[in-house]
Design a protein around this motif. Sequence first.
Motif, PDB file in Angstrom:
ATOM      1  N   THR A  54      21.198  10.994  14.567  1.00 61.09           N
ATOM      2  CA  THR A  54      20.319  10.978  15.607  1.00 61.09           C
ATOM      3  C   THR A  54      20.007   9.434  16.083  1.00 61.09           C
ATOM      4  O   THR A  54      19.690   8.970  17.064  1.00 61.09           O
ATOM      5  N   VAL A  57      22.456   9.305  18.806  1.00 64.33           N
ATOM      6  CA  VAL A  57      22.059   9.663  19.832  1.00 64.33           C
ATOM      7  C   VAL A  57      21.029   8.748  20.622  1.00 64.33           C
ATOM      8  O   VAL A  57      21.034   8.380  21.954  1.00 64.33           O
ATOM      9  N   ASP A  58      20.217   8.239  19.996  1.00 67.16           N
ATOM     10  CA  ASP A  58      19.196   7.384  20.489  1.00 67.16           C
ATOM     11  C   ASP A  58      19.749   6.083  21.357  1.00 67.16           C
ATOM     12  O   ASP A  58      19.348   5.626  22.472  1.00 67.16           O
ATOM     13  N   LYS A  61      21.775   7.287  24.435  1.00 67.32           N
ATOM     14  CA  LYS A  61      20.722   7.683  25.724  1.00 67.32           C
ATOM     15  C   LYS A  61      20.527   6.317  26.549  1.00 67.32           C
ATOM     16  O   LYS A  61      19.980   6.543  27.446  1.00 67.32           O
ATOM     17  N   PHE A  66      20.561   9.786  32.758  1.00 68.36           N
ATOM     18  CA  PHE A  66      19.546  10.827  32.133  1.00 68.36           C
ATOM     19  C   PHE A  66      20.322  12.346  32.258  1.00 68.36           C
ATOM     20  O   PHE A  66      20.116  12.864  31.153  1.00 68.36           O
ATOM     21  N   ALA A  68      23.532  12.704  32.075  1.00 67.24           N
ATOM     22  CA  ALA A  68      24.623  12.321  31.097  1.00 67.24           C
ATOM     23  C   ALA A  68      25.844  12.903  31.701  1.00 67.24           C
ATOM     24  O   ALA A  68      26.862  13.603  31.162  1.00 67.24           O
ATOM     25  N   ASP A  95      22.562  17.502  28.468  1.00 62.32           N
ATOM     26  CA  ASP A  95      23.453  17.335  27.358  1.00 62.32           C
ATOM     27  C   ASP A  95      22.810  17.778  25.774  1.00 62.32           C
ATOM     28  O   ASP A  95      21.934  16.948  25.622  1.00 62.32           O
ATOM     29  N   LEU A  98      22.465  15.262  23.156  1.00 56.77           N
ATOM     30  CA  LEU A  98      21.523  14.308  23.252  1.00 56.77           C
ATOM     31  C   LEU A  98      20.091  14.801  23.239  1.00 56.77           C
ATOM     32  O   LEU A  98      19.159  14.102  22.849  1.00 56.77           O
ATOM     33  N   TYR A  99      19.851  16.073  23.565  1.00 55.06           N
ATOM     34  CA  TYR A  99      18.541  16.555  23.796  1.00 55.06           C
ATOM     35  C   TYR A  99      18.487  18.021  23.197  1.00 55.06           C
ATOM     36  O   TYR A  99      19.163  18.985  23.910  1.00 55.06           O
ATOM     37  N   GLN A 103      13.401  19.104  22.760  1.00 59.72           N
ATOM     38  CA  GLN A 103      13.099  17.725  23.564  1.00 59.72           C
ATOM     39  C   GLN A 103      12.823  18.260  25.121  1.00 59.72           C
ATOM     40  O   GLN A 103      12.551  17.464  25.864  1.00 59.72           O
TER      41      GLN A 103
END
Length: 309
Positions: A54, A57-58, A61, A66, A68, A95, A98-99, A103
């Motif tokens: 995670t 991932v942050d 991003k 956005f 991706a 994606d 990522l989400y 989310q």
Amino acid sequence: MFVDIINAKSRLLDVFADLDDDELIAMEQWIGSKQYKKDLENKKSLIKSDEAITKIVDVIKGMVPFEAEMASEKIEYPIVGDAADCNKVNTRHVDEFLYDEEQVQELVKDGKLSRHYCIDCNSQNIKELTYISHSKSRLQLQYIYKVLLPKDLECKLILDVGSRFGGVLYGAYYFTNASKIVGIELNKECCEVQEKIISQFKMGKRIQVVNSDVLNKGDLVAKSDVCIINCLDFFVSTEEHKRLWYFFKEHLKKGSYVVLDRSIVDTLQPLDIFDEFADWLSVSKPMQLENEILFDVEELHQLYLYIVN
């Protein structure tokens, strides 16, 4: 502390209330067994590894658009198969690495994503958008490495074809003991993202990214023990897609594992080449079936494990 325990007991009772007598007996036996403690230990380990991913991932991003999809990526909407009705108007890329779904719901709620598009501009004649992902979700990665594939991958090579931002690679790093993890990615921008992440999180001893067309890396494909092939439909023409599968059939070695997010039948029948591949792969049962308890498997049915014959 006392209130927390009461709340925890209340949540358990909500679960138990939905069970029949046989299910409740099985739960009582499981909780009273040593296996329960082992399963709990595995779950905590899974959560800890996912927390590390995670953090990655942050960072990603903040490095990619956005949606991706990199500006230099060439997106080809399929003309055959179950995604043949996708186009620029009715399809959006979200994606899944990522989400996650929760989310996505928040993004819709905040107005950053829409669930619908207008068929006739300025009217209320709307249809639901199709969401696609070019990446596997973090939950799918956990399931691949903790349920589908063998537990011991030491001295093995995991190869990800179309590694994009590297989710499959990072999952292999944190969820397996694989000695070598390699991603092949054609797009240079995507490779640069991966290289930065690998450097920042110090994963370079086990992960390597190759910026190349996989068709030029037959020797690497032939060495792989596990080959994870992402959905290729949106990046190649139909003829190129066929060529890739002939290439995989030629180079993947006997006994190696192939992981797909669509069955080989559903992948190759729209290309009219399945008959030539009918005896190439055999379906494999999950190699760590005991770990299915860690997942809601109904959400993960679109993952397939094969062995090369």
